[in-house]
Design an enzyme around this catalytic site. Sequence first.
Site, PDB file in Angstrom:
ATOM      1  N   GLU A 127       0.864  -1.191   0.000  1.00 49.05           N
ATOM      2  CA  GLU A 127       0.000   0.000   0.000  1.00 49.05           C
ATOM      3  C   GLU A 127       0.893   1.230   0.000  1.00 49.05           C
ATOM      4  O   GLU A 127       2.079   1.140   0.331  1.00 49.05           O
ATOM      5  CB  GLU A 127      -0.886   0.001   1.256  1.00 49.05           C
ATOM      6  CG  GLU A 127      -1.826  -1.180   1.297  1.00 49.05           C
ATOM      7  CD  GLU A 127      -2.764  -1.153   2.500  1.00 49.05           C
ATOM      8  OE1 GLU A 127      -2.714  -0.178   3.298  1.00 49.05           O
ATOM      9  OE2 GLU A 127      -3.544  -2.113   2.626  1.00 49.05           O
ATOM     10  N   GLY A 131       4.865  -0.880   2.844  1.00 50.92           N
ATOM     11  CA  GLY A 131       5.701  -1.631   1.898  1.00 50.92           C
ATOM     12  C   GLY A 131       6.374  -2.775   2.631  1.00 50.92           C
ATOM     13  O   GLY A 131       5.784  -3.838   2.834  1.00 50.92           O
ATOM     14  N   GLU A 243       8.479 -17.598  -3.354  1.00 51.24           N
ATOM     15  CA  GLU A 243       8.494 -16.285  -4.020  1.00 51.24           C
ATOM     16  C   GLU A 243       9.926 -15.777  -4.162  1.00 51.24           C
ATOM     17  O   GLU A 243      10.338 -15.304  -5.221  1.00 51.24           O
ATOM     18  CB  GLU A 243       7.656 -15.300  -3.204  1.00 51.24           C
ATOM     19  CG  GLU A 243       7.741 -13.875  -3.746  1.00 51.24           C
ATOM     20  CD  GLU A 243       6.759 -12.899  -3.112  1.00 51.24           C
ATOM     21  OE1 GLU A 243       5.854 -13.346  -2.389  1.00 51.24           O
ATOM     22  OE2 GLU A 243       6.897 -11.691  -3.354  1.00 51.24           O
ATOM     23  N   GLY A 340      30.223  -0.197 -24.394  1.00 53.75           N
ATOM     24  CA  GLY A 340      30.478   1.157 -24.874  1.00 53.75           C
ATOM     25  C   GLY A 340      29.257   1.804 -25.498  1.00 53.75           C
ATOM     26  O   GLY A 340      28.119   1.528 -25.093  1.00 53.75           O
TER      27      GLY A 340
END
Length: 380
Positions: A127, A131, A243, A340
């Site tokens: 929310e 967190g 997870e 590069g």
Amino acid sequence: MEILKFTEDHHAYRDRLVSFLAEEVVPLIDKCEAAHLTPRSMWQAMGENGFLCPWLSKEYGGPGLDLLYSVIVWEEIARINFTGLAAGLHSDIVVPYIHSFASEPLKQAYLPGCASGQIITAVAMTEPGAGSDVASMETTAVTQGDEIILNGSKTFISNGLNCDLVVLAARNPDIEDRHKAISLYLVEAGVPGFSKGTPFEKMGWASQDTTELFFSDCKIPVSHRLGNEGDGFLMLMQKLQQERLVCAAGGVFGARAILDRTLDFCRTRTQAEKPLSKHQSVQFALVEMETEVEILKTFAQTLIRDHMEGRQIIKETSMAKYKMTELSKRVASKCLDIMGSEAARESCDLPRMFRDARVTTIFAGTNEIMKSIIAKTLGL
Ligand SMILES: Cc1cc2nc3c(=O)[nH]c(=O)nc-3n(C[C@H](O)[C@H](O)[C@H](O)COP(=O)(O)OP(=O)(O)OC[C@H]3O[C@@H](n4cnc5c(N)ncnc54)[C@H](O)[C@@H]3O)c2cc1C
């Protein structure tokens, strides 16, 4: 050294997936990145071809295979670096909540669609004010008769716009204990009072429809609660191992993919009349990264094997999530230097890979939170 025992069937599955991704997904990646959205048709094609929830048993519409098939999906999607198709999130993070904790009628109703790609899932914990400290969430779930009334909002939800079904964490405002107040609910898209935001403009994961979800007097049946009231926090903790393993493996597979692109480039790009790969400073940088990637890949494979054997490896998966996402971030940054000016072009894969790798240290528990967990296991 390969720790995971892939069979001929696994190899055939991988070959089919590689062809599918090359033909049906890679040509659309740029379009999805620009739209911040991945077409539902792509999810459905994944499902129709057996690439979603491969571990799901036949009684629920899956093919009933093992987790190694999921691992193949994580690896091959990392190889093409396409975050829009968050198959690992759907198949191996969200759907397991439904499979483990939903009632039999809900499983029968939803799981076949999850495997076929008709139902795309999301998990909504975060929310604006909650967190890392999930337990401080403010979204409420109040029981009235045989209904639950949901109010609040969630943010940064992956698959947020596409999702048909959300595993939502919400709290009972009458329970003071922050952890025991949390329960998980299954909320269908389209239910009155449930609305979605628009996909965020964000750094990395551009083809992911990450967005906000809003609940305003949204009514769902009590039967859509997963498990017992107040068990939500425990369920979240129970599923975190897998997870974090998905994220950790994504990190190391992502690093492998970035390094492979760079190795190819260095073999063909000439400077001072010889390929970059023949310059010792470039060689050493490549070798250092190759060494780290292969060592961590071996660790990832060990953890996947242990997880499949049912071992508790909280400390190790926390270490892996932290170290492997840091690895992909570092490898992406170094590879940009090595390539590069070529890597400064948006038409080159590297800038996208760099941005996508960069944010992986934040989700599924930030890497600081991973270190706190590891510290606790060490008694610190
Ligand atoms: C691309 C992306 C996809 C996401 N997908 C989802 C999703 O599908 N579903 C969902 O619910 N969420 C999702 N999230 C949200 C994610 O889980 C949170 O961003 C994460 O939990 C961190 O919360 P926060 O961003 O509010 O940061 P905060 O918790 O505010 O942390 C800010 C900083 O403080 C540090 N910090 C916080 N607490 C501590 C502590 N106790 N000790 C030490 N340091 C600490 C953090 O490490 C971080 O550096 C996603 C995020 C991103 C970036």
